[in-house]
Structures are given as structure tokens and as C-alpha cells.
Design an enzyme around this catalytic site. Structure first.
Site, PDB file in Angstrom:
ATOM      1  N   ASP A   1       0.739  -1.045   0.148  1.00 17.05           N
ATOM      2  CA  ASP A   1       0.211   0.001  -0.065  1.00 17.05           C
ATOM      3  C   ASP A   1       1.089   1.763   0.234  1.00 17.05           C
ATOM      4  O   ASP A   1       1.773   1.610   1.175  1.00 17.05           O
ATOM      5  CB  ASP A   1      -0.663  -0.545   1.599  1.00 17.05           C
ATOM      6  CG  ASP A   1      -1.988   1.392   1.668  1.00 17.05           C
ATOM      7  OD1 ASP A   1      -1.325   2.300   0.763  1.00 17.05           O
ATOM      8  OD2 ASP A   1      -2.658   1.203   2.295  1.00 17.05           O
TER       9      ASP A   1
ATOM     10  N   TYR B   1       0.711  -0.209  14.966  1.00 11.55           N
ATOM     11  CA  TYR B   1      -0.371  -0.724  13.856  1.00 11.55           C
ATOM     12  C   TYR B   1       0.294   0.292  12.749  1.00 11.55           C
ATOM     13  O   TYR B   1       0.141   2.323  13.049  1.00 11.55           O
ATOM     14  CB  TYR B   1      -2.034  -0.094  14.008  1.00 11.55           C
ATOM     15  CG  TYR B   1      -2.599   0.022  13.215  1.00 11.55           C
ATOM     16  CD1 TYR B   1      -2.994  -1.632  12.450  1.00 11.55           C
ATOM     17  CD2 TYR B   1      -2.738   0.975  12.545  1.00 11.55           C
ATOM     18  CE1 TYR B   1      -4.206  -1.761  11.330  1.00 11.55           C
ATOM     19  CE2 TYR B   1      -4.587   0.973  11.300  1.00 11.55           C
ATOM     20  CZ  TYR B   1      -4.523  -0.837  10.846  1.00 11.55           C
ATOM     21  OH  TYR B   1      -5.551  -0.706   9.827  1.00 11.55           O
TER      22      TYR B   1
ATOM     23  N   LYS C   1      -3.461  -2.497   7.643  1.00 10.20           N
ATOM     24  CA  LYS C   1      -3.566  -3.785   7.715  1.00 10.20           C
ATOM     25  C   LYS C   1      -2.694  -5.276   6.694  1.00 10.20           C
ATOM     26  O   LYS C   1      -1.659  -3.952   5.344  1.00 10.20           O
ATOM     27  CB  LYS C   1      -5.022  -4.308   7.758  1.00 10.20           C
ATOM     28  CG  LYS C   1      -5.367  -4.788   8.312  1.00 10.20           C
ATOM     29  CD  LYS C   1      -4.720  -5.666   9.496  1.00 10.20           C
ATOM     30  CE  LYS C   1      -5.347  -5.868  10.308  1.00 10.20           C
ATOM     31  NZ  LYS C   1      -5.032  -6.488  12.120  1.00 10.20           N
TER      32      LYS C   1
END
Ligand code: F6R
Ligand code: MG
Ligand code: MG
Length: 381
Positions: free
Chosen positions: A13, A229, A232
């Protein structure tokens, strides 16, 4: 002697449009331009630029083998070039998955997800690529088990002499940094002990009993690499099909049962994995629900013939409808488990930062001020 071909599928990403919903066409064009150059230079035999949600995937065929420095460097450079385009367009989260400042030898562990396999191309070589968005590595455990070990899914395990022996699963323990190899059907129950917990144990590779590679998946967990984090994993998977491997329809069948995976909004929720057409692989509702595309190819001397959009089939309509029903029901739980992930998994989200702010407000049930260690222990459960 015929030489082996390698399929490398490397994804990242590097910027979303709009928000985390999809890939901007300019990034895909940039990736295609760069890969075209490498094909002309002879490094690659062929390539396809794929996208699912806000992730771009580089599917490359070549003769450099798995874990090739040259191929990994090339992919990293393409992601950097795409990041530049994303920055110019001020896309969201430009360069998000490029966790290292510079490339150093092997792209594994640097953010992007990697699935690679090397084999001798058969007389006819059908294979399928799966690409998911808004979910974690480990999402392939259930479908891979169904394809290669469940006779209720794969009738070939029962009636095809080429498959009746069963398969060999290589499972990674990504938290323990170790791996185990288990045979099915002999060790099916042992296998399920582990892969039923996909947050930690992931099917990395599946082989025939004679050692031929059948399937491979990306097992990189961004949160474990970064320690926090950062989005994902949005994993990829390659499955060889037909003859000594499951038929195309047996490979696709597991996706008719939309299994529940972790991911969705803020990577913090359980939701159904929706098998969708490429044209529908742009999650929007509550940043989801998680979705998967399935692309079919034939190899012809290393050239990629395809893709065929395998979920572009009304026979998956009911699975998609069921996903929406499950999604509705889970959404009604709002911030409650089991829609929200359990506390152990929330450690890798932004929730602990909020909890830390409230730490001083906790009071002991015995009327004393709580000691910090105990507070943390309570908060973690
Ligand atoms: C999940 C995902 C999104 C974001 C959410 C918040 O994988 O990418 O659901 O987590 O849109 O994003 P930020 O915190 O970047 O505003
Ligand atoms: Mg994103
Ligand atoms: Mg994504």
C-alpha cells in the site's frame, strides 16, 4: 533441459484514493511503465500490475528464483516510484508500507507482502492469484485447508489418483519465528491445532507429497515488523491448479463460504471476506467489508496469459449477499466484541494510546491506589 520459472507477487500500500478505498490509476500506470522497462531489459519475462482496494500488486515471471535480490530491489524501486506519484497527488498514506528508509538485500521484513514460487512449467500451467484488502496475513489458512485437505470441498482428494496421496503444509509461527511441516490427511488434526489460530500460525506453502510447490502465500505481518499499527497486511496467495493440483473450481469453492477474518475498519474488527469482481474491489462501507479478488492465468513459456476475473460469476452472488447480511449483523455490535477484535489483538492498534491516557483515573477496588503493573494487567484483559 527446460529451465524453471519463478512467479513473484509482491504487494504494498503506497497511497490510497480516496482515503484507503482504492488504487489510483496513475500509480498503476507508473508501475506498468517501470516493469515494462525491466521486461525489455530482459530481467522479467512478463508482468501484470494488479490492485485490490488501496494495494498494488506486482505479478512478475522471471528466471531468477525465489528471494532474488535483483527482483526484490526492482519491486522496491517500483513502489518508491509509485510513492512519488502518490505524493504529487497527495494521496492518502503515501509510502505507507515502505517501512525501511532504503532497500537492503531482501524485501521481506521491509513492509511489502511477498508470495513466490519456482517450478518447471507443465505442459499446461493454470494458476490462480488471490489478493485481499482490509485483512491480515493468515486469511488464507481456511481456504487453503479446504482446497488441499477437505474432501467436502475438493472431491479430487477422493477420486483423483493424482491427488489421493494428499498434500504437505508448511506452517509459519510468526510470533515464535519458527516453522513446522505437516502432512494431510495423516496429520490433519495436528495441522488444525495451529492453523485454526491464523493470527499467529499461517500456511506459508503447500506441496505435493513428492515436493512440488502447489501454493504459497504472503505471511508478512506489518504490525509485528513495525511493532505498531501501520495498516493491514492485505495478503496475496498463488495456487497452481488442475491435474495433480485441485481443479480451478475446487480452488475457488472455499470462497463461497465467506469466512470471518480480522481487519476491516482501522484493522480492528472481524468481518466476512467478500469474494468480489475486480471492478468491485474498492471497499467503502465502514472501510470494508474485507474483500478478495481471484485472478486466473495460464503460463506459456513464462508469459502470463490472463487474467480472467474468476469471481465475475453470478454463482458467487449468494456469497456476496451473505457477506452483506453478516456484515450488517456484526456492525450492529458497534464497538463491542466480537465485532471489535479481542484486547490481545488491539495491542497493535491505536487503542493502547487512548488507554494510557486513562491510566491515572483507575482506582483499586480495595480502596488503595493501584500499582502500575497491576493496572496494566487489568487493562490488558
Ligand atoms: C484499515 C484501513 C482503514 C484505516 C482508517 C483510519 O486497514 O486502512 O480502515 O485504518 O481509514 O485511517 P487513518 O488513521 O489513516 O485516518
Ligand atoms: Mg491504506
Ligand atoms: Mg489495503
Amino acid at each position: 533441459m527446460a529451465s524453471k520459472v519463478t512467479l513473484s507477487l509482491i504487494k504494498a500500500d503506497v497511497g490510497g484514493y480516496v482515503g484507503h478505498a482504492r488504487m489510483h490509476p496513475d500509480l498503476m500506470a507508473e508501475a506498468a511503465r517501470a516493469l515494462e522497462k525491466h521486461t525489455h531489459a530482459g530481467t522479467l519475462i512478463d508482468f501484470r500490475v494488479l490492485a485490490c482496494g488501496d494495494d498494488v500488486g506486482l505479478l512478475m515471471s522471471h528466471d531468477q528464483g525465489n528471494d532474488s535480490n535483483k527482483i526484490h530491489q526492482l519491486a522496491w524501486n517500483v513502489f518508491e516510484d509509485c510513492t512519488e506519484v502518490a505524493r504529487k497527488l497527495k494521496l492518502y498514506g503515501a509510502g505507507q508500507d515502505l517501512l525501511a528508509d532504503a532497500f537492503s538485500g531482501n524485501i521481506r521484513g521491509m513492509g511489502p507482502g511477498v508470495a513466490e514460487m519456482t517450478f518447471l512449467e507443465r505442459k499446461s500451467e493454470p494458476f490462480l492469484v488471490f489478493f485481499a484488502d482490509k485483512t491480515s496475513a493468515g486469511a488464507w489458512n481456511l481456504p487453503l485447508f479446504r482446497m488441499f485437505a477437505d474432501p467436502f470441498n475438493t472431491i479430487g482428494l477422493v477420486i483423483s489418483p493424482a491427488m489421493h496421496e494428499g498434500y504437505r503444509f508448511e506452517v509459519y509461527d510468526v510470533k515464535g519465528n519458527r516453522k513446522i511441516v505437516l502432512d494431510t490427511p495423516e496429520q490433519m488434526y495436528d495441522l488444525l491445532v495451529f492453523i485454526g489460530a491464523p493470527g499467529r500460525y499461517m500456511v506459508r506453502n503447500v506441496y505435493t507429497k513428492s515436493g512440488e510447490i502447489a501454493a504459497t502465500s504472503s505471511t508478512e505481518r506489518l504490525a509485528l515488523i513495525a511493532g505498531r499499527y501501520v495498516g493491514k497486511d492485505d495478503p496475496v496467495c498463488i495456487v497452481r491448479s488442475q491435474s495433480e493440483f485441485p481443479a480451478v473450481g475446487e480452488v475457488l469453492e472455499p470462497f463461497t463460504m465467506p469466512h470471518i477474518v480480522e481487519g476491516w475498519m482501522r484493522g480492528s474488527h472481524y468481518g466476512p471476506l467478500m469474494p468480489c469482481r475486480v471492478s468491485e474491489a474498492h471497499p467503502s462501507r465502514f472501510d470494508g467489508p474485507p474483500r478478495v479478488i481471484g485472478l486466473g492465468f495460464q503460463l506459456a513459456n513464462g508469459k502470463l496469459v490472463g487474467p480472467q476475473d474468476m469471481f465475475d460469476d453470478p454463482s458467487f452472488d449468494e456469497s456476496r449477499r451473505l457477506c452483506n447480511v453478516i456484515a450488517d449483523h456484526l456492525r450492529r455490535h458497534g464497538p463491542f466484541e466480537p465485532h471489535r477484535l479481542p484486547m490481545e489483538e488491539m495491542e497493535y492498534t491505536t487503542l493502547p494510546q487512548v488507554m494510557a491516557k486513562l491510566e491515572d483515573q483507575w482506582q483499586s477496588l480495595d480502596g488503595h491506589k493501584t500499582d502500575k503493573t497491576k493496572e496494566k494487567r487489568v487493562a490488558a484483559h
